[in-house]
Design a protein around this motif. Structure first.
Motif, short mmCIF file in Angstrom:
data_model
loop_
_atom_site.label_atom_id
_atom_site.label_comp_id
_atom_site.label_asym_id
_atom_site.label_seq_id
_atom_site.Cartn_x
_atom_site.Cartn_y
_atom_site.Cartn_z
N LEU A 129 0.87 -1.28 0.09
CA LEU A 129 -0.07 -0.08 -0.14
C LEU A 129 0.83 1.41 0.10
N ASP A 130 0.46 2.25 -0.76
CA ASP A 130 1.07 3.45 -1.01
C ASP A 130 0.78 4.69 -0.18
N VAL A 131 2.04 5.24 0.71
CA VAL A 131 1.49 6.22 1.67
C VAL A 131 0.59 7.28 0.92
N ASP A 132 1.11 8.10 -0.33
CA ASP A 132 0.35 9.14 -0.92
C ASP A 132 -0.98 8.69 -1.32
N SER A 133 -1.25 7.52 -1.66
CA SER A 133 -2.72 7.31 -2.08
C SER A 133 -3.46 6.90 -0.95
N PRO A 147 -0.19 14.50 -4.33
CA PRO A 147 0.75 13.54 -5.20
C PRO A 147 0.00 12.10 -5.10
N GLY A 148 0.22 11.33 -6.22
CA GLY A 148 0.12 10.01 -6.40
C GLY A 148 -1.58 9.98 -6.84
N THR A 149 -2.11 8.75 -6.58
CA THR A 149 -3.57 8.57 -7.31
C THR A 149 -4.25 8.01 -5.89
N ALA A 156 -12.51 5.95 -2.28
CA ALA A 156 -12.49 6.99 -3.22
C ALA A 156 -12.84 8.29 -2.83
N PRO A 157 -12.23 9.21 -3.54
CA PRO A 157 -12.81 10.59 -3.36
C PRO A 157 -14.00 11.11 -2.83
N LEU A 468 -6.79 -5.45 -4.44
CA LEU A 468 -6.06 -4.82 -3.76
C LEU A 468 -6.28 -3.60 -3.38
N TYR A 469 -6.81 -2.51 -4.48
CA TYR A 469 -6.80 -1.10 -4.31
C TYR A 469 -8.06 -0.50 -4.64
N ASN A 470 -9.28 -1.39 -4.77
CA ASN A 470 -10.43 -0.87 -5.17
C ASN A 470 -11.56 -1.21 -4.65
N ASP A 471 -11.46 -1.69 -3.44
CA ASP A 471 -12.60 -2.09 -2.56
C ASP A 471 -12.91 -1.40 -1.07
N PHE A 472 -11.78 -1.99 -0.27
CA PHE A 472 -11.41 -1.16 1.09
C PHE A 472 -12.68 -1.23 1.56
#
Length: 858
Positions: A129-133, A147-149, A156-157, A468-472
């Protein structure tokens, strides 16, 4: 603080409910799944219809308003007066001689254990997992550069719950660092705290969240909003874990500043409206705000942290439990379990016995009337009617979050009481309800629900496996926490003149026991079905040369029995206590001391929690603590005879059988296809993904048609032998021919007329490593796939023509490899009505279809 403390004291004076109707009667909107779908929809009519009934619950606001004092105290006296009353009513002191938690810093899981593997898989995900994300939306809300995505799904935003997972990440990474001392995770978690601190400083008010404070305006105005305090609880809990487990003083400072901000918000609601208005707003999920605030108070001693904790206790729900009423049906389970955990923390902080009773009553209610054999609870996120679970077996059972939180409830209760029932529950829920929510060793792939429906699959429920990156989802947050703290409930300390230690989970691990001045290494032999014992060995290494006298208490689980149970110290036998109690050993431990424990494991069936006689036959099967699942897409009728003869109808699979598992494949074009049992017809299918039901269906056990058929052999040993092929997931059945050019099928071995015998010969295509399967009754006829086939191509028995046929030789030649699936060390065959079932532990399954409740007939 003006007015706030007085109102809190009045609420305590007036008792729990004051004839107060609970304002948290849930609607569909309580469901996280439903809320996400609703807010993601562009159907405005649907939204208006749903929100039209938002918080439509009766209140007694006028009654509360009539109780409000009119400036009975000077503002400067309110604080001291309130705390004086609190001390008179229930002094703030430790509640009793609780067992003490052993720090994660002092426990290390052994790489040989499945728990270590689960922890390692989780560590890999946390490092991915990315800190900026993670902090993207926090920075956006604070007006900082981004920065980042940003991540997707619930982070999600545009998600109103964004930021909740970041709080879980703070907790999970702190726990993981304590459990592993991994340097990289330490740097990442520190970077997240620093980034969040910069956001908080930029906003300047103490507010810290990934969404603007406007969501709290809507919360306080009783307008539609998705659980903003739920997210704040996760962030606060994460910051406290960073402080307590990683010594990050900045995290504590941030948490206190956050609480100052929210203290003022709640104060303003009460002053401008009423306490009832605040309690009405608690109809929206607030997570464990009371729990984290009580923990904060235990650190700071600041009375306003205690006051605010009380205001999130939700008396309308806790009041039901205080009178021991099983009236939780219809409530959103994971909204309310954290409130009970907070009530348990209130007992530990204040000593008020009422809150001990609440925790005990709640556990009794859930465990006796609302729990599945896994130890989990809820259907579609809600509690159903008590003792009516037989008609709730769906794909959306047992929200993973609820199991995570019920483990906390049971852990508190065990520390208070040392009662075996709570330790037994912890083992059951951890083993069957937590370990299996990861998809094997794939980092970051977890589930939301654990289906209970016959023929279910973890991967084919409404949510399926996450990404990995699209549910949470909320269950991703609790998931990364669960797998970061697997060492936290193996050992508990008892303080006293001679230190004591309770060992309640048998998990290969080591403990550096500081107060006992000794290192204990626990080694647990892998449990297998063919050797029905749990074997545990403890070895001791005193620190600094010698240890002091201490007492070890080893759990003798309720699922074992005394026939064959043994305990020894250095080969000297110890008297075994009855199951459901502790084996107590007091001595001064020396280097090289060895304590061995052997506990018999047996099969047992357990009825579902349903008191209607027509459902009495619906039962689960357990082997010690392991819940067994049948590999089946829907069949669920078992014949097991009487309970006393369960072992006669459910037999273990020998470990040697794994050496007899094979798969047959062919290449065609750019694809690889495998011989597959498709609903008892034999076809060629595309090569499956690991851990899927298709892997089971493409695996066969090769059985020699000779007197030596029970002999262990390897794949190469079968060339030239006559064999039968048993489908992996259909024990007792055989692949059979149905005449020349007839499709192959699967038949019961009892009905076999010789059509299931094949001779394994070198491949007709002449290539190294290939084989052909010749009919045992029709020489020159072989299992044949055709040429350039598509998935689903039926297999048949076809015979050679007089001349060499390259296409025929190719279609009748297969690569024979090790089976795509293998038997778990704990595997059984159970006798069914029309077929036998292969049983394996539920936690070991991934995408395979399974059944955990069977219709068991004598």
């Amino acid at each position: 603080m003006k007015g706030l403390v007085v109102l809190v004291v009045l609420s305590m004076l007036c008792g729990f409910g004051t004839s107060k109707e609970c304002t948290n009667t849930p609607t569909q909107l309580s469901s996280h799944t439903f809320r996400y779908a609703l807010l993601s929809s562009e159907n405005e009519t649907w939204k208006e219809e749903m929100f039209a009934h938002y918080h439509l619950t009766p209140t007694d606001d006028s009654a509360w308003a009539n109780l409000l004092p009119r400036k009975i105290l000077r503002e400067e006296d309110e604080y001291s007066w309130a705390m004086m009353y609190r001390n008179l009513k229930s002094p703030l002191k430790s509640s009793g001689n609780f067992l003490k938690e052993v720090s994660l810093h002092n426990v290390r899981l052994d790489p040989s254990s499945i728990h270590w593997q689960a922890q390692q898989t989780n560590l890999e995900y946390l490092l991915m997992l990315d800190v900026d994300s993670l902090v993207w939306s926090f920075r956006k809300t604070a007006g900082l550069s981004t920065p980042g995505t940003a991540y997707g799904g619930w982070e999600a935003p545009n998600s109103e719950l964004r930021g909740h997972f970041v709080g879980h990440y703070l907790s999970a990474s702190a726990q993981m660092w304590a459990s592993t001392r991994n340097d990289t995770i330490e740097k990442k978690m520190s970077a997240v705290v620093s980034a969040l601190s910069a956001c908080q400083v930029k906003m300047g008010s103490g507010y810290l969240s990934a969404f603007p404070s406007e969501l709290f305006d809507r919360f306080e105005a009783i307008k539609p909003v998705w659980a903003p305090y739920y997210t704040i609880h996760k962030i606060l809990a994460g910051l406290l874990d960073q402080y307590t487990l990683a010594d990050n003083a900045q995290a504590l400072k941030m948490a206190k500043w956050m609480v100052d901000y929210f203290y003022n918000r709640v104060r303003n609601v009460i002053i401008n409206y009423s306490v009832e208005r605040h309690y009405l707003s608690l109809n929206e999920e607030t997570g464990g705000m009371n729990d984290v605030l009580y923990k904060l108070f235990s650190i700071t001693g600041d009375p306003k942290h205690l006051v605010l904790a009380h205001l999130f206790d939700k008396p309308c729900f806790l009041g039901l439990l205080a009178v021991q009423a099983d009236d939780i049906s219809g409530f959103h389970a994971n909204t309310h379990i954290p409130i009970v955990i907070g009530a348990q923390m209130r007992y530990e902080i204040t000593g008020d016995p009422l809150y001990k009773d609440i925790g005990t009553s709640f556990m009794d209610i859930v465990n006796s009337s609302h729990s599945y054999a896994t130890g989990g609870t809820s259907v579609g996120e809600f509690w159903s009617d008590p003792k009516r679970l037989a008609t709730t077996l769906h794909t959306e059972n047992e929200e993973s979050c609820t199991t995570y939180n019920m483990l906390k409830v049971s852990r508190h209760l065990f520390r208070w009481t040392k009662e075996m029932a709570y330790a037994d529950y912890y083992e059951r829920a951890l083993t069957n309800g937590v370990l299996g929510i990861q998809r094997g060793t794939e980092p970051g792939v977890m589930i939301y629900m654990l289906p209970q429906h016959p023929g279910s699959s973890k991967g084919k429920s409404y949510h399926g496996w996450g990404t990995l990156y699209n549910d949470f989802w909320c269950c991703y947050g609790t998931g990364i926490e669960s797998f970061s703290k697997l060492g936290d409930s193996i050992y508990f300390e008892e303080e006293g003149e001679a230190p004591g230690l309770y060992i309640i989970q048998y998990i290969s691990s080591s403990l550096d026991w500081k107060s006992g001045q000794i290192v204990i290494n626990q080694k647990v032999d892998p449990v297998v079905s063919s050797d029905p014992y749990l074997r545990v060995t403890l070895t001791f290494s005193p620190n600094e040369g010698s240890s002091q006298a201490s007492t070890l208490n080893l759990r003798i689980p309720s699922w074992t029995h005394l026939d064959g149970a043994t305990a020894t110290i250095n080969s000297q036998s110890l008297a075994m206590p009855a199951p459901g109690s502790f084996l107590t050993v007091n001595r001064k431990w020396s280097s090289g001391d060895k304590l061995s424990l052997q506990l018999p494991i047996s099969l047992r069936n357990e009825a579902i929690q349903d008191d209607r006689h027509q459902y009495a036959s619906i039962q689960a099967i357990l082997y010690g603590p392991y819940l067994l699942a049948g590999h089946t897409s829907g069949d669920w009728n078992l014949k097991t005879g009487s309970a006393e003869s369960l072992s006669d109808s459910i037999t273990p699979i020998p470990a040697s059988y794994n050496e007899q598992l094979i798969s047959f494949s062919q290449d065609s074009g750019n694809s690889t296809f495998v011989l597959t049992n498709s609903n008892q017809s034999i076809t060629m299918e595309e090569y499956p993904k690991s851990g899927t039901d298709a892997c089971l269906q493409a695996t066969f056990r090769i059985v020699l048609n000779e007197s030596s058929s029970s002999e262990v052999f390897g794949i190469k040993d079968v060339i030239g032998k006559s064999v039968m092929l048993e489908p992996f997931d259909l024990p007792g059945m055989l692949l059979a021919q149905q005449g020349t050019d007839g499709s192959l099928a699967v038949t019961n071995s009892a009905d076999d007329d010789g059509s299931s015998i094949f001779r394994v010969v070198s491949g007709l295509d002449g290539k190294d490593g290939t084989v052909s399967l010749e009919s045992g009754s029709q020489a020159g006829c072989y299992i044949y796939s055709g040429v350039d086939y598509k998935p689903g191509q039926s297999m048949k028995l076809s015979c050679e023509s007089g001349s060499s046929d390259t296409g025929f030789n190719q279609g009748a030649s297969f690569v024979m490899n090790k089976g795509l699936s293998e038997y778990h060390p704990i595997s059984f065959v159970a006798k069914g009505d029309k077929r036998n079932f292969l049983l394996a532990p539920l936690h070991s399954l991934r995408d395979e279809f399974y059944t955990i409740y069977f219709n068991i007939q004598a």
